[in-house]
Every structure is written in structure tokens, then in C-alpha cells.
Scaffold this motif. Sequence first.
Motif, short mmCIF file in Angstrom:
data_model
loop_
_atom_site.label_atom_id
_atom_site.label_comp_id
_atom_site.label_asym_id
_atom_site.label_seq_id
_atom_site.Cartn_x
_atom_site.Cartn_y
_atom_site.Cartn_z
N ARG A 200 43.05 -30.92 -3.72
CA ARG A 200 41.71 -30.13 -2.69
C ARG A 200 41.27 -30.45 -1.72
N SER A 201 40.94 -29.24 -1.43
CA SER A 201 40.46 -29.29 -0.09
C SER A 201 39.00 -29.55 -0.06
N ASP A 202 38.67 -29.95 1.20
CA ASP A 202 37.15 -30.68 1.79
C ASP A 202 35.80 -30.01 0.72
N ASP B 9 30.89 -22.90 -0.83
CA ASP B 9 32.66 -21.99 -0.21
C ASP B 9 32.45 -21.26 -1.31
#
Length: 597
Positions: free
Chosen positions: A403-405, A439
Motif C-alpha cells: 500500500r501507499s503511505d 486521500d
Amino acid sequence: MRVGVPGVAAPDRTFGVSYEGRDVTAASGDTVAATLVAGGHLALRETGDGSHRGVFCGMGACHECAVVIDGDPGRLACMVATGPGMDIGIQPAAPDVPAPKSDFRETRQLSPAVLVVGGGPAGLTAASVLAEAGVEVVVADERSKLGGQFYKQPGSDRDIDEERLDDQYRAGRALVRRAEEAGVQIVGGVTVWGALRPDLLAARSDRCSWVLRPERLVLATGAHERAVPIPGWTLPGVMTTGAAQTLLRSSQVSPGQRVVLSGNGPLNMQVAAELVRAGVTVTALVEQADLRWWRNGRSGSGMLMSAPELVRKGLGYRTTLARARAPVIDRSSVVEILGDGRVEAAVVARLDPSGHRIPGTDREVAADAVCLGYGFIPANEMSRSLGCDHHVDRKSGSLAVTRSDTGRTSVPTVWVVGDAGGVKGAYVAGALGSLAACDILADLGVRPAERNRPSRDAARRLLRRHQRFQRHLEHLYRAQPLTTQLAHDTTLVCRCESVPLGELRASFGGGAQTAGAAKRLTRAGMGKCQGRYCSPSVLALASEASGRPPEEFSGFAPQAPVRPVFISDVAGADLGDQSPVVSTEPAALGLDGSDRT
């Protein structure tokens, strides 16, 4: 036994229930598990050989605490609230399952902008930020009380003195209030059993079936404790450390009068101190890691610089144990649990660096309860079912989502936050929940609420700080992950199907090279926990047999239902585009308090 916790009053209302024909006093707001453990009734589910199992995971994942309630078998004692006059009985090995009372189960549909599965630190934080920005968000949680496994809350029927509560209670209560005040729609007591697509999930509650069709999906399903098979670990009175903490913090019940805790990680020390403060005798805290201060000065200073308030808490736990003269034994583990029908003692021994017992170091410790906590494994069944990319975390050996940050996965409309994606603790989870929400707001084209405008930068700073702390903490508690090092050939590895280590070894010796092949030959992993607790051991054996390290697809394949449900729930699920909807009004959806915390 019942104990006291600062800031939580004794229950105002008690009533009678029956267990196996014996009268038991129950407290309003307690689970059936808390009621029975408080009354000293530890033997619950019967196995095929006539032995019994008791409360183990305390979170509805292992199914060892199944009981018969008012003639209805298969009810999980840790998930069902005790009601006046309940007739509770031991779950037979082969129970008679009554015919369904009705063939009709109404279907309820929700189509929110964002669905959050899980009401712990990460899920509630993400939901609050989204709702404060005006986004329609629904939180679905298996339990009736929010807070997850970290922010466990006492029963609503108990008087609370906020000033006397510890920081963990207060932070959890504040987070729950924030979600409610933000207008998060909360559906409690709902089990999501199928993640069929990111915009199509199936769930059930005691009253109905659910079809969930979100535009964006946040998985905050947390983690479950890593199981290590030890001779005697299936005796009633043996449970995970998390289960013991749930009993204590949610119901003010201790698993026993003399308790041994064993494993690896800071949770064991915290729960040991909490038990001592509640008046329980901790006869030993046994830690696998090397806790000698002169070996850990760098870790300690790094933790102190990152989060001094958490270091103070840790020192407070150690001081509490020292004042109570509770032995803290490091570089060791409980290697055997003794008892006739229930726990009576534990055998503790030193371990070598590979995690094996060192001969000649055994000592026996008296106990009527043993709590085992060897770390955590992400609850990633849904993210895997949806096809999100995962990778093996080489430090822990468990599967973590890629996963992204901000928690975004390889599936563009799915975010995984908190320990569900990789176990890093509640404070990292909360910060990641905030970042994921920001996000999602950007993805939806929604401007954040005025109060949340600085939240992204603040969350990033908080995340970095607690990630640094977590790295130093992991170094302090570094130890070889245990799988089958302490088990004998006769030790059960798969609790559900009663598969011993020797049978699994024979399957790999007979040609099996993968966990799936061993599953087909032995039934290990086919039980109601669906391999959650035996998978680390089976994977280790498979890796040894094949000579290959575990990879993303080495383990048991997740598939719906990811939690055991009635066949009628699956067969009767109408998941087509024309799924019948009874109502989408909040009151009809149980959002008026009937299915809500």
C-alpha cells in the motif's frame, strides 16, 4: 473472577442465568464469555474425543467458545451479550441444529460514498475525518461496542468516572464520541462475510442479510494474535493475552486468580500490570526477548526520543510488576501447560536463539490461567479476496498488504488502514486512518472540513514519530518467531480439526509441498477459524519441506465466506443489481440504536 478497574464502577444490575443446570450470576452488559469465566466455568465446547475447549481468542475468530444458548447451538460466547434467564449449555461435538425459524430474511442495502469495515483506531479515525467533510460514511463492525481490540470499552451499564480512567480508555471514548458527533453511520453486530468486489460486499446480522455497495472501501479489520502450539495449549483456562485484556477492560473479569503470561511483545507486560493493579496474582511474566537493559540501551533511547509518554507508560508497567514481586523471566517461554481438564500449572524454560527449549532449564509455575501472546497477524482475508497485492514481511513472516503511505492498495478504490495491512500498533493505525481519509477526500474531489485542513501534515508528522518508536520497540522485542519449535508430535497444531504435528509432518514427508496440499491431506485449516491460527505452523512446515521461503500465494487461499455463516445466508444472498431493499431509512437500518454501539 470479578475484579475492580479504576474509574469503572461495579455493574448496577445483576441477574441469573443457567449454565449446564447450575445457577450463575451475570452482570448487565457482559458477554456470555465474561459471565462464565467470572463464575469459574471454563469448559465450553466439547471435542470429538470428549475433551473440552474454552475461551481462546476472545474476538470471534477461533470459535473455541461455542456454546448452546436457549437451544440454539454454535453461539460464540465472546460475541453474545448475556441476557436475563438465558439457558446456556456446553456445545456438543456433534450438535443437533434446529431448522431455521423462518425461510425469510429481509435484505437491507447500503450504498454509501465510503464504507469502513472495522471500528478500531484506524477505522474510526478515517470515518470521522470523512464525515466531518460531509462525506456519507458507514462503519460496519462485528461487535456492538466500538473501539476495536485496542480501545476496549467497559459496558454501557457501568458508571464511569472519567477522571480516574487510564489514558487508553479516555482516548477510545473520545474517538467514539468524535465519530458519533461527526455523523458517522454505525452498524454494529454485523459480520461482513464476503468481499466479492470493491463495490459489492455481503454481510449478516442476527436479524437480516446485508448488501453493501460503497463507492470507496476502507478495510480496517485489524489483526488477530499469532498462535504457537504448545503441549496443553488447548486446555480450558488457556487464552490469548488479548482475550484476557478484553475480559478485564470490557467486563472487569480476570481469567483466573493466579495467572501466567507468556510470549513476545509489549502487550504481555501491559496486561500483566493491568491484572496486578486489579488485584490479580501474576505468578510469572515470561518473555521470549532479551530484556536486559544493557543490551537495549540504543532501543530505549530511540523510543524515549520518539514518544517519551509511551516510554513512561512502559516503565510504569514494569514498576507495577516489581512492586508486586511478579517474576519477569526473559529469554524464555512457557513450554508446557499442565492440568486435568483445566489449567493447573505451567512449565517455563529458557530458549536458544532459534526458539528451541534448552534442556535442564525447566521450572514449574502454579497457575489457574495461562495467557499466550506471540505477536499479531494481519486480518487480510478481504484484501486478499479483492486481489490487492501483498508481500511477505520478512521480519514477522506474515503477509502484509502492499500500500501507499496513505493506505491505498493496488485496487484503486480500496484502502487498507491499521494493522489489517501490517502490524504497527494503534498509534500508527490512527495516523494512517487520517491520511487515508484525506486521500479519499481528494479522490472524491471533496474539500476537507475547516477543522481538518491541517490534518494531513499533522498526521504525517504523527505517523513518522510513531513509526520511529515502533522500529525501536520491535528491536527491543526482537526474537525468533515461533512456529512448531515447542510442539511434540502429539501436540495439536490445528485446534479446530484436532490435527497433531506428527500428522502434518507425515503429510509433508509423504510428498506434500504446499500448505494447500497438507490441508487436503489432513484437514488442517478447514475448521471454523479457517486456518487463522494454524497457518503460521503449516506454512513453516511447507517451507521446510519445499526448501522455498513463503511467498504471497503460499498460504491458505481466502474465499467467501471469510467467516463461518449459515448456509442459508449464502444460498439466500441476493447480490444481483436488483437486490430487494426493505428500507434505506436510518431507523430501519438499525442506526437508531438497535444495531448500534
